[in-house]
Scaffold this motif. Structure first.
Motif, short mmCIF file in Angstrom:
data_model
loop_
_atom_site.label_atom_id
_atom_site.label_comp_id
_atom_site.label_asym_id
_atom_site.label_seq_id
_atom_site.Cartn_x
_atom_site.Cartn_y
_atom_site.Cartn_z
N GLY A 36 0.77 -1.23 0.00
CA GLY A 36 0.00 0.00 0.00
C GLY A 36 0.80 1.28 0.00
N ASP A 37 2.06 1.21 -0.48
CA ASP A 37 2.90 2.41 -0.47
C ASP A 37 2.81 3.24 -1.75
OD1 ASP A 37 4.28 0.77 -2.20
OD2 ASP A 37 6.20 0.92 -1.16
N GLY A 38 1.94 2.85 -2.67
CA GLY A 38 1.74 3.63 -3.88
C GLY A 38 2.59 3.23 -5.06
N ILE A 39 3.43 2.20 -4.88
CA ILE A 39 4.24 1.67 -5.99
C ILE A 39 4.28 0.15 -5.89
CG2 ILE A 39 5.72 3.71 -6.26
CD1 ILE A 39 7.92 2.15 -4.78
N VAL A 40 4.44 -0.48 -7.04
CA VAL A 40 4.70 -1.92 -7.05
C VAL A 40 6.21 -2.05 -6.99
CG1 VAL A 40 4.47 -4.08 -8.32
CG2 VAL A 40 2.61 -2.42 -8.37
N SER A 41 6.71 -2.35 -5.79
CA SER A 41 8.15 -2.39 -5.54
C SER A 41 8.71 -3.77 -5.87
CB SER A 41 8.41 -2.08 -4.06
OG SER A 41 7.80 -3.08 -3.25
N ILE A 42 10.01 -3.90 -5.70
CA ILE A 42 10.67 -5.19 -5.92
C ILE A 42 10.06 -6.25 -5.01
CG2 ILE A 42 12.87 -6.42 -5.71
CD1 ILE A 42 14.21 -3.68 -6.36
N GLU A 43 9.82 -5.88 -3.76
CA GLU A 43 9.25 -6.83 -2.80
C GLU A 43 7.84 -7.26 -3.24
OE1 GLU A 43 10.63 -3.87 -1.93
OE2 GLU A 43 12.48 -4.61 -1.01
N ASP A 44 7.05 -6.29 -3.71
CA ASP A 44 5.71 -6.63 -4.21
C ASP A 44 5.82 -7.57 -5.41
OD1 ASP A 44 4.48 -4.89 -2.37
OD2 ASP A 44 4.50 -3.21 -3.78
N ALA A 45 6.74 -7.27 -6.32
CA ALA A 45 6.90 -8.07 -7.53
C ALA A 45 7.33 -9.50 -7.21
CB ALA A 45 7.91 -7.41 -8.47
N VAL A 46 8.24 -9.65 -6.26
CA VAL A 46 8.70 -10.99 -5.87
C VAL A 46 7.53 -11.77 -5.25
CG1 VAL A 46 10.21 -12.25 -4.28
CG2 VAL A 46 11.12 -10.36 -5.64
N ALA A 47 6.73 -11.10 -4.43
CA ALA A 47 5.56 -11.77 -3.84
C ALA A 47 4.56 -12.17 -4.92
CB ALA A 47 4.91 -10.86 -2.81
N LEU A 48 4.38 -11.33 -5.94
CA LEU A 48 3.48 -11.66 -7.05
C LEU A 48 3.99 -12.87 -7.82
CD1 LEU A 48 2.60 -8.12 -8.45
CD2 LEU A 48 1.12 -9.65 -7.14
N ALA A 49 5.30 -12.94 -8.04
CA ALA A 49 5.87 -14.09 -8.74
C ALA A 49 5.65 -15.37 -7.94
CB ALA A 49 7.37 -13.88 -8.98
N GLY A 50 5.79 -15.28 -6.63
CA GLY A 50 5.53 -16.44 -5.78
C GLY A 50 4.07 -16.86 -5.83
N GLU A 51 3.19 -15.89 -5.92
CA GLU A 51 1.76 -16.18 -6.00
C GLU A 51 1.42 -16.87 -7.32
OE1 GLU A 51 -2.17 -16.31 -4.53
OE2 GLU A 51 -0.22 -16.12 -3.58
N VAL A 52 2.06 -16.45 -8.39
CA VAL A 52 1.84 -17.11 -9.69
C VAL A 52 2.25 -18.57 -9.60
CG1 VAL A 52 2.63 -17.21 -12.09
CG2 VAL A 52 2.03 -15.01 -11.08
N GLU A 53 3.40 -18.84 -9.00
CA GLU A 53 3.87 -20.22 -8.83
C GLU A 53 2.88 -21.03 -7.98
OE1 GLU A 53 6.62 -21.79 -10.00
OE2 GLU A 53 7.29 -20.02 -11.12
N ARG A 54 2.40 -20.41 -6.90
CA ARG A 54 1.45 -21.10 -6.02
C ARG A 54 0.16 -21.43 -6.75
NH1 ARG A 54 -2.76 -20.51 -2.65
NH2 ARG A 54 -3.20 -18.37 -3.27
N LEU A 55 -0.37 -20.46 -7.50
CA LEU A 55 -1.62 -20.68 -8.23
C LEU A 55 -1.45 -21.73 -9.33
CD1 LEU A 55 -2.94 -17.02 -8.48
CD2 LEU A 55 -3.84 -18.86 -7.05
N ALA A 56 -0.30 -21.69 -10.00
CA ALA A 56 -0.05 -22.69 -11.04
C ALA A 56 -0.03 -24.10 -10.43
CB ALA A 56 1.27 -22.39 -11.75
#
Length: 108
Positions: A36-56
């Motif tokens: 919620g800091d107003g940007i998609v940061s590196i940390e957000d992006a890494v968490a999104l990549a992990g979520e893609v792996e989990r959903l797959a």
């Protein structure tokens, strides 16, 4: 021409569909901006990549084949942040709402 006149003309031209589109982009961005800091940061992006792996794994599909389009969107965002971070020597890319709207004008 004043800003007010310009905005009124845009509203008249695009109508409520334009406002709904902006709201949809804003909502999608808020979902991906995990902290919620107003940007998609590196940390957000890494968490999104992990979520893609989990959903797959849940769907039993390899990443990128047969997964829902939201996974494609998350992979796109991760890729843009990772690519920009590599190009900027580790500095953080500012993937804010404006840039998100440019990348994904019609989010999933």
């Amino acid at each position: 021409i004043s800003l007010h006149t310009w905005v009124m003309q845009l509203d008249r031209f695009f109508g409520s569909s334009w406002e709904q589109s902006l709201q949809r982009v804003s909502l999608s961005f808020q979902i991906y901006d995990l902290d919620g800091d107003g940007i998609v940061s590196i940390e957000d992006a890494v968490a999104l990549a992990g979520e893609v792996e989990r959903l797959a794994g849940i769907w039993g599909q390899p990443v990128g084949t047969g997964t829902p389009s939201i996974c494609d969107e998350m992979r796109l965002l991760y890729g843009k942040v990772a690519e920009a971070t590599d190009l900027c020597g580790g500095r953080m890319l500012t993937l804010d709402l404006f840039l998100f709207n440019q990348l994904q004008p019609d989010p999933v």
